[in-house]
Design an enzyme around this catalytic site. Sequence first.
Site, PDB file in Angstrom:
ATOM      1  CD  GLN A 161      -3.159  -1.155   2.154  1.00  0.00           C
ATOM      2  OE1 GLN A 161      -2.706  -1.847   3.196  1.00  0.00           O
ATOM      3  NE2 GLN A 161      -3.951  -0.308   2.134  1.00  0.00           N
ATOM      4  CG  HIS A 265      -0.892  -6.209   5.223  1.00  0.00           C
ATOM      5  ND1 HIS A 265      -0.880  -5.502   6.748  1.00  0.00           N
ATOM      6  CD2 HIS A 265      -1.819  -5.782   4.639  1.00  0.00           C
ATOM      7  CE1 HIS A 265      -2.147  -4.731   6.492  1.00  0.00           C
ATOM      8  NE2 HIS A 265      -2.610  -4.922   5.389  1.00  0.00           N
ATOM      9  CG  ASN A 305      -3.075  -7.571   7.774  1.00  0.00           C
ATOM     10  OD1 ASN A 305      -3.272  -6.865   8.731  1.00  0.00           O
ATOM     11  ND2 ASN A 305      -4.087  -7.559   6.398  1.00  0.00           N
ATOM     12  CD  GLU A 306      -7.569  -7.039   8.352  1.00  0.00           C
ATOM     13  OE1 GLU A 306      -7.796  -6.925   6.911  1.00  0.00           O
ATOM     14  OE2 GLU A 306      -7.906  -5.901   8.972  1.00  0.00           O
TER      15      GLU A 306
END
Length: 597
Positions: A161, A265, A305-306
């Site tokens: 990101q 991530h 991540n998630e």
Amino acid sequence: MAISRNWLVAGSVALAWVSTGFASPHIFASSQLTYSSFTYTQLTSDAYATPISTSVSFPTSIAPPFSKVSTLLPSDLTYTTYSYDPSATITSDGQYGQSAYVNLWQNYSFVSSPPFTTTVSATPVAKAELVLPPALYNAPSDTDLKLPADFIWGVSSSSWQIEGGLQLEGRGPSVLDSIGNALSPETADRSDANVANMHYFMYEQDIARLAAAGIPYYSFSLSWPRIVPFGVAGSPVNTEGLDHYDDLINTCLKYGVTPIVTLNHVDAPTSVQADLDSLPEHFLYYAKIVMTRYADRVPYWVTFNEPNIGVGTLFQKYQDLTNALIAHADVYDWYKNTLGGKGKITMKFANNLAMPLDTQNSSHIAAASRYQDILLGIMSNPLFLGKQYPDAAINTADMMEPLTDDQIKHIHGKIDFWSFDPYTAQYASPLPQGTDACASNSSDPLWPTCVTLSNVQANGWLMGQASNAYAYLAPQYVRQQLGYIWNTFRPSGILIAEYGFNPFLESNRTHDAQRYDLERTLYYQDFLTETLKAIHEDNVNVIGALAWSIADNNEFGSYGEQYGLQTVNRTDGKFTRTYKRSLFDYVDFFHRHVKSA
């Protein structure tokens, strides 16, 4: 228009309105009116952020240095560098040769191009940038409630990101690179990440800015395909990627910022997604490479991540979550038992708490419970409780095969604290047609949770101020979110690893208006005030809070979804960052509430 006579009394002055028409009111003074000369009063004064004054050092070793543990890596490990040149002549240089690397990128093309390709040296943050905003008039009142001196607070980011430079310095393609790929019609109309925030080349300045503003922790992720471009176990290691993150970590420590490192991530190598049955093997291979290098300087690690909402991005089916749990447990065991690491390891979950729309209705309570069982129970039951997957998951068609007893034993307890991203809450109620029809049909758009979700209360009011996406200013649910985790999964501590707010159409505002982001400030002030109550009144052990995010970034194809505590100018050629008021208010909250060491 006739108006009946009314008497309004304000202090000692009575006002009488004429009984008909709009005649001016008569003023009858019951005491002498006084006047004086008017003078302007200075209402603002310059105050400045307090920077971090010392570097980070660890009083005791958290892991051996690379020089002492390099022998833990495979003896045939290959280190190399790659360069992406699509016009180069293709040669038969082997499975992992230069031509094979170029071939990884054959189906990718990006509209944006990095405007510079060398690291930008940090310069001191100008004093004028550190002037604090006007005092927050409606800040929550100070109380005697305090956070512990070792409370973990700071900001978060993720590699895809913010970094940019997707095809530079040997990085391989990731599962997220299809977003904005000009050769991928379904995503070609979305912004790519080939430029993003140019953090890959501007990390020194970004860390210097955190330190200048007084932010002590920075949570970031490594790009797995930067370090292992082909992704899979046994493939070469890219030295440029290793060197980059080595310097990023050292830069953090130099400026006094403690790093929190996430291994993945979402942006896993594409070749790993094609071989998810071997995920534990591939992930452990990658983890060994980075942990042997960096573990002596990283006190906190996050594996995934998630992953609990990762089906459709990294994972292709819910059964793949079993492999993710095993991969996590394998890395935990290796780090603790083989490497001898003394840091903490966790996995980060996504969860916007499902509240029953009607807390007195058993079917609404069941709907909320089903949602939470599927969102959190699948991975948390075995990790924290040593229990099987929830019945809601096992009994939903085409979803999960139960874990074996050996798998539960291997996974249970392989996590040091709870970590999750509780941006907001929502209301759950049953589907009009019932749960069973949806749960038995994997093609149903609401499968597998099979509940109705809303942010509108039963009485028709929104739960709070809406953002530009899914977050809400709804602090009344923070304590229930934390209490649900604490009392359901019973962790040793809870880290709020991401939370944030993106004000409606913030990207359309002037630069000055974007900087004065009052709604974001209120979100954090209210959220943290309720967190204090959860700690002191509900006895929940919250160990930290990390704001999303360090700066406005690529929110998976959109630069208009702004969660950042800083702006980023993507048109000035320098990618200039500017602090928003929320960052200063955020720091101020912790300065007022964290106990002195």
